[in-house]
Enzyme design. Structure first.
Site, PDB file in Angstrom:
ATOM      1  N   TYR A  47       0.812  -1.215   0.000  1.00 20.82           N
ATOM      2  CA  TYR A  47       0.000   0.000   0.000  1.00 20.82           C
ATOM      3  C   TYR A  47       0.850   1.272   0.000  1.00 20.82           C
ATOM      4  O   TYR A  47       0.346   2.346  -0.329  1.00 20.82           O
ATOM      5  CB  TYR A  47      -0.921   0.035   1.222  1.00 20.82           C
ATOM      6  CG  TYR A  47      -1.944  -1.067   1.302  1.00 20.82           C
ATOM      7  CD1 TYR A  47      -2.127  -1.981   0.262  1.00 20.82           C
ATOM      8  CD2 TYR A  47      -2.729  -1.218   2.439  1.00 20.82           C
ATOM      9  CE1 TYR A  47      -3.058  -3.003   0.351  1.00 20.82           C
ATOM     10  CE2 TYR A  47      -3.672  -2.238   2.540  1.00 20.82           C
ATOM     11  CZ  TYR A  47      -3.821  -3.128   1.493  1.00 20.82           C
ATOM     12  OH  TYR A  47      -4.746  -4.133   1.613  1.00 20.82           O
ATOM     13  N   HIS A 105       0.517 -11.709   2.133  1.00 28.78           N
ATOM     14  CA  HIS A 105      -0.517 -10.970   1.404  1.00 28.78           C
ATOM     15  C   HIS A 105      -1.221 -11.846   0.360  1.00 28.78           C
ATOM     16  O   HIS A 105      -2.449 -11.829   0.246  1.00 28.78           O
ATOM     17  CB  HIS A 105       0.103  -9.738   0.726  1.00 28.78           C
ATOM     18  CG  HIS A 105      -0.890  -8.677   0.400  1.00 28.78           C
ATOM     19  ND1 HIS A 105      -0.553  -7.347   0.322  1.00 28.78           N
ATOM     20  CD2 HIS A 105      -2.211  -8.730   0.125  1.00 28.78           C
ATOM     21  CE1 HIS A 105      -1.629  -6.625   0.012  1.00 28.78           C
ATOM     22  NE2 HIS A 105      -2.648  -7.454  -0.115  1.00 28.78           N
TER      23      HIS A 105
END
Length: 272
Positions: A47, A105
């Site tokens: 991010y 992730h």
């Protein structure tokens, strides 16, 4: 705020997802969320906003120990040494000695999953990751981590909203006391367009978004991390603790068509 008890740990049922929030906007939203009462903040290496989140945490009056902070290791950082090094950098960026939850992730079969998990356990033993988990793991991989590798998995973070079927993962999570964290819980805004959800929302004097979040958190072992980029939406997403869905309405949502998968990057497994 209400909490789910997962493996003896109290986790806030509603958190803040921060995907695509950056720089000053991200800091302002996280700080406002904490002011409103959010105590669960989710981020990821990919991010690129960990430093902005740190700025918000550092100026907030909320003690660090009251915040459930989760982050995720990117799918190219799963080599054993990279897990250690990239997490150390994450902690520097977040300006915190530990995260409450560290996850893979996305699965990546180019790396030895057992070695990845072992490095994550080293970080846990060092007190740098209080719990470890995975994200976007289908059931067969979740079972591999839990039953073959025998890793103490705390969470599987997956796309979960009224238009997708995650019942197999949910059942397994309940059986093994694994938290299911719902990202994209509002189906990227599509819940607002659904007539069934609109009708149910009118009955409770709530929005379709609030109905969707309520449907999620009324399920055992489920927490949700909706993203918000305005104070209005932050407050709306948080205002879901003053009502319960009647059984008939819960079942109406259960019966919605559940074939809408919104997140499937090119590098990810073919979900079918």
């Amino acid at each position: 705020m209400q909490y789910k008890n997962i493996q003896g740990l109290e986790v806030p049922e509603i958190g803040l997802g921060t995907y695509k929030l950056h720089d000053r906007e991200c800091s302002q939203i996280v700080r406002k969320a904490l002011d409103i009462g959010y105590r669960h903040i989710d981020t990821a290496q990919m991010y690129k906003n960990e430093q902005a989140i740190a700025e918000a945490l550092n100026v907030s009056n909320v003690p660090r120990e009251d915040i459930f902070l989760s982050t995720k290791i990117w799918h190219t950082n799963l080599e054993a040494d990279d897990v250690l090094q990239s997490t150390e950098e994450t902690l520097r960026q977040l300006d915190t000695p530990y995260v409450d939850l560290l996850m893979i992730h996305w699965p990546n079969d180019q790396y030895d999953l057992r070695a990845t998990i072992e490095s994550m356990l080293v970080l846990r033993d060092q007190g740098k990751a209080m719990n470890i988990g995975v994200s976007n793991f289908p059931l067969h991989l979740l079972k591999k981590v839990k039953e073959e590798i025998r890793a103490p998995i705390f969470c599987n973070q997956v796309e979960f909203h009224p238009f997708i079927d995650q019942l197999d993962l949910l059942d397994y999570g309940i059986e093994n006391d694994i938290m299911i964290t719902a990202y994209s819980p509002l189906a990227q805004g599509k819940v607002m367009e659904n007539e069934e959800l609109q009708e149910i929302a009118e009955k409770y004097d709530k929005s379709p978004a609030q109905i969707s979040l309520r449907w999620l958190i009324e399920q055992e072992n489920v927490v949700a991390i909706p993203k918000a980029s305005s104070e209005e939406h932050l407050r709306e997403n948080f205002d879901v603790f003053d009502f319960f869905l009647e059984d008939e309405d819960f079942e109406r949502i259960d019966q919605l068509e559940k074939s809408m998968r919104l997140v499937n990057p090119s590098f990810a497994p073919d979900w079918g």
